[in-house]
Design a protein around this motif. Sequence first.
Motif, PDB file in Angstrom:
ATOM      1  N   TYR A 202       0.761  -1.157  -0.019  1.00  0.00           N
ATOM      2  CA  TYR A 202      -0.056  -0.045  -0.078  1.00  0.00           C
ATOM      3  C   TYR A 202       0.948   1.309  -0.005  1.00  0.00           C
ATOM      4  N   VAL A 203       1.904   1.298   0.839  1.00  0.00           N
ATOM      5  CA  VAL A 203       2.825   2.420   0.637  1.00  0.00           C
ATOM      6  C   VAL A 203       3.525   2.463  -0.583  1.00  0.00           C
ATOM      7  N   VAL A 204       4.177   1.520  -1.159  1.00  0.00           N
ATOM      8  CA  VAL A 204       4.716   1.552  -2.423  1.00  0.00           C
ATOM      9  C   VAL A 204       3.703   2.141  -3.644  1.00  0.00           C
ATOM     10  N   GLU A 205       2.498   1.721  -3.622  1.00  0.00           N
ATOM     11  CA  GLU A 205       1.479   1.799  -4.597  1.00  0.00           C
ATOM     12  C   GLU A 205       1.027   3.224  -4.378  1.00  0.00           C
ATOM     13  N   ASN A 206       0.666   3.815  -3.148  1.00  0.00           N
ATOM     14  CA  ASN A 206       0.009   5.057  -2.917  1.00  0.00           C
ATOM     15  C   ASN A 206       0.662   6.138  -2.303  1.00  0.00           C
ATOM     16  N   TYR A 207       2.105   5.912  -1.992  1.00  0.00           N
ATOM     17  CA  TYR A 207       2.833   7.142  -1.318  1.00  0.00           C
ATOM     18  C   TYR A 207       4.193   7.230  -2.222  1.00  0.00           C
ATOM     19  N   GLN A 208       4.118   7.243  -3.579  1.00  0.00           N
ATOM     20  CA  GLN A 208       5.343   7.297  -4.314  1.00  0.00           C
ATOM     21  C   GLN A 208       5.783   8.726  -3.942  1.00  0.00           C
ATOM     22  N   GLY A 209       7.314   8.835  -3.767  1.00  0.00           N
ATOM     23  CA  GLY A 209       7.963  10.053  -3.577  1.00  0.00           C
ATOM     24  C   GLY A 209       8.099  10.156  -2.322  1.00  0.00           C
ATOM     25  N   THR A 210       7.735   9.422  -1.242  1.00  0.00           N
ATOM     26  CA  THR A 210       7.821   9.798   0.273  1.00  0.00           C
ATOM     27  C   THR A 210       9.048   9.114   0.552  1.00  0.00           C
ATOM     28  N   PRO A 211       9.733   9.343   1.783  1.00  0.00           N
ATOM     29  CA  PRO A 211      10.901   8.444   1.991  1.00  0.00           C
ATOM     30  C   PRO A 211      10.450   7.119   2.630  1.00  0.00           C
ATOM     31  N   SER A 212       9.345   6.789   2.730  1.00  0.00           N
ATOM     32  CA  SER A 212       8.978   5.447   3.379  1.00  0.00           C
ATOM     33  C   SER A 212       8.920   4.465   2.323  1.00  0.00           C
ATOM     34  N   VAL A 213       8.759   4.871   0.999  1.00  0.00           N
ATOM     35  CA  VAL A 213       8.546   3.993  -0.183  1.00  0.00           C
ATOM     36  C   VAL A 213       9.580   2.532  -0.063  1.00  0.00           C
ATOM     37  N   GLY A 214      10.882   3.164   0.343  1.00  0.00           N
ATOM     38  CA  GLY A 214      12.052   2.088   0.648  1.00  0.00           C
ATOM     39  C   GLY A 214      11.791   0.913   1.677  1.00  0.00           C
ATOM     40  N   ASP A 215      11.050   1.851   2.785  1.00  0.00           N
ATOM     41  CA  ASP A 215      10.872   0.798   3.907  1.00  0.00           C
ATOM     42  C   ASP A 215       9.822  -0.148   3.405  1.00  0.00           C
ATOM     43  N   GLY A 216       8.879   0.327   2.629  1.00  0.00           N
ATOM     44  CA  GLY A 216       7.810  -0.693   2.131  1.00  0.00           C
ATOM     45  C   GLY A 216       8.293  -1.706   1.272  1.00  0.00           C
ATOM     46  N   LEU A 217       9.154  -1.524   0.461  1.00  0.00           N
ATOM     47  CA  LEU A 217       9.826  -2.585  -0.334  1.00  0.00           C
ATOM     48  C   LEU A 217      10.514  -3.612   0.522  1.00  0.00           C
ATOM     49  N   ALA A 218      11.350  -3.032   1.647  1.00  0.00           N
ATOM     50  CA  ALA A 218      12.069  -3.768   2.374  1.00  0.00           C
ATOM     51  C   ALA A 218      11.126  -4.690   3.329  1.00  0.00           C
ATOM     52  N   ILE A 219      10.027  -4.160   3.634  1.00  0.00           N
ATOM     53  CA  ILE A 219       9.065  -5.076   4.556  1.00  0.00           C
ATOM     54  C   ILE A 219       8.621  -6.053   3.496  1.00  0.00           C
ATOM     55  N   MET A 220       8.113  -5.718   2.392  1.00  0.00           N
ATOM     56  CA  MET A 220       7.746  -6.621   1.411  1.00  0.00           C
ATOM     57  C   MET A 220       8.789  -7.844   1.091  1.00  0.00           C
ATOM     58  N   THR A 221       9.901  -7.380   0.974  1.00  0.00           N
ATOM     59  CA  THR A 221      11.007  -8.380   0.915  1.00  0.00           C
ATOM     60  C   THR A 221      11.038  -9.639   1.832  1.00  0.00           C
ATOM     61  N   GLU A 222      10.940  -8.789   3.252  1.00  0.00           N
ATOM     62  CA  GLU A 222      11.104  -9.651   4.278  1.00  0.00           C
ATOM     63  C   GLU A 222       9.894 -10.626   4.589  1.00  0.00           C
ATOM     64  N   ALA A 223       8.680 -10.087   4.507  1.00  0.00           N
ATOM     65  CA  ALA A 223       7.402 -10.838   4.465  1.00  0.00           C
ATOM     66  C   ALA A 223       7.150 -12.027   3.528  1.00  0.00           C
ATOM     67  N   TYR A 224       7.706 -11.831   2.314  1.00  0.00           N
ATOM     68  CA  TYR A 224       7.801 -12.747   1.345  1.00  0.00           C
ATOM     69  C   TYR A 224       8.709 -13.792   1.697  1.00  0.00           C
ATOM     70  N   LEU A 225       9.793 -13.498   2.297  1.00  0.00           N
ATOM     71  CA  LEU A 225      10.852 -14.373   2.653  1.00  0.00           C
ATOM     72  C   LEU A 225      10.475 -15.138   3.607  1.00  0.00           C
ATOM     73  N   ARG A 226       9.785 -14.777   4.880  1.00  0.00           N
ATOM     74  CA  ARG A 226       9.048 -15.493   5.703  1.00  0.00           C
ATOM     75  C   ARG A 226       7.912 -16.545   5.177  1.00  0.00           C
ATOM     76  N   LEU A 227       7.305 -16.000   4.248  1.00  0.00           N
ATOM     77  CA  LEU A 227       6.220 -16.877   3.712  1.00  0.00           C
ATOM     78  C   LEU A 227       6.763 -17.920   2.878  1.00  0.00           C
ATOM     79  N   GLY A 228       8.101 -18.023   2.350  1.00  0.00           N
ATOM     80  CA  GLY A 228       8.495 -18.885   1.463  1.00  0.00           C
ATOM     81  C   GLY A 228       8.415 -18.467   0.157  1.00  0.00           C
ATOM     82  N   LEU A 229       7.810 -17.335  -0.098  1.00  0.00           N
ATOM     83  CA  LEU A 229       7.846 -16.925  -1.553  1.00  0.00           C
ATOM     84  C   LEU A 229       8.804 -16.242  -2.133  1.00  0.00           C
TER      85      LEU A 229
END
Length: 340
Positions: A202-229
């Motif tokens: 949601y952050v990556v798609e709706n808050y482009q240009g904010t400093p939190s986009v990188g954090d959103g990508l990092a969270i997606m990477t970690e969560a997908y890793l925990r899910l085995g995807l």
Amino acid sequence: MHVKHLLPIVILALAACSSDKSKDENSVDESLGETALYQQSQEDLDNSSYANAIAKLKALEARYPFGRYAEQAQLELTYAYYKNTEPDAARAAADRFIRLHPEHPNVDYAYYIKGLASFDQDQGMLARFFPLDMTKRDPGAARDSFTDFSQLTSRYPNSRYSPDAKARMIYLRNLLAANEIHVAHYYLRRKAYVAAVNRGRYVVENYQGTPSVGDGLAIMTEAYLRLGLQDLSDTSLATLKLNYPQHPTLENGNFVPSVKETTERSWLSRTALRLIEEEAPPPPRSSANRDLTQQFEQARQDIPRNLLPPEQPEDKNGADSEDGTSERSWWSRLTFGLFD
């Protein structure tokens, strides 16, 4: 009577006197005309006596609803409420003015005050004097303020208040994005990985240009890793490396999860959940189960004896007796069966 007993009485008396004094100050002379009321309200606003100004502006609107100062009094009432630190009243007064006078030349000011009231609603006494993290607080007022300012800038792009509203919208957008990241980290710590992925996306798609986009990508990477995807995790990681190579979760090009995955539970967790984790008693058998058991026993009896497996010799030390009980040793009798 001791002095310590007199102190509460003195405090109550002073409070009563101050309340009576404020009542007297806020009371409006009924003999004042329309022009005099408006002039005195302007003097109160100039002197920062906002409570007195509110009383006079309300009296002016009530006594002369169709007078020459009625519309201006309604507009200035929004400002007086805002300066008197009454955000809810300021928003209500602004909404009323917008509803009654949508074509007024200064209606953009009502939108601006409405947004300011929500913007300052979270800026309480503690937030003004202590370094509180506003991104961890309830974002409801921030969302309201962003909506009000966006209405102002979209409907009145040439308004004199639009530049300040746009600057505040940038701050609010960054704040809302950071709040979503805090929620996503909470889900990561609670191992709610699907919810964490949704927040990060949601952050990556709706808050482009904010400093939190990188954090959103990092969270997606970690969560997908925990899910085995692994494929989705690699895609998010590649996007993170490409756009945010200096992100804190990247060390020498390798991804470092922000939350350590723990499988060992604490002694308190093991103790508290011991009763829950004990084996539950079997459910009572139904009539269908009993019928099925009887059919099985009947079918077993009908099998020819030459097809049955040879009977095993009984263990003399621990063999079952005819009544279904086992013979107990002298050690078992001596220790009452504690070590059986």
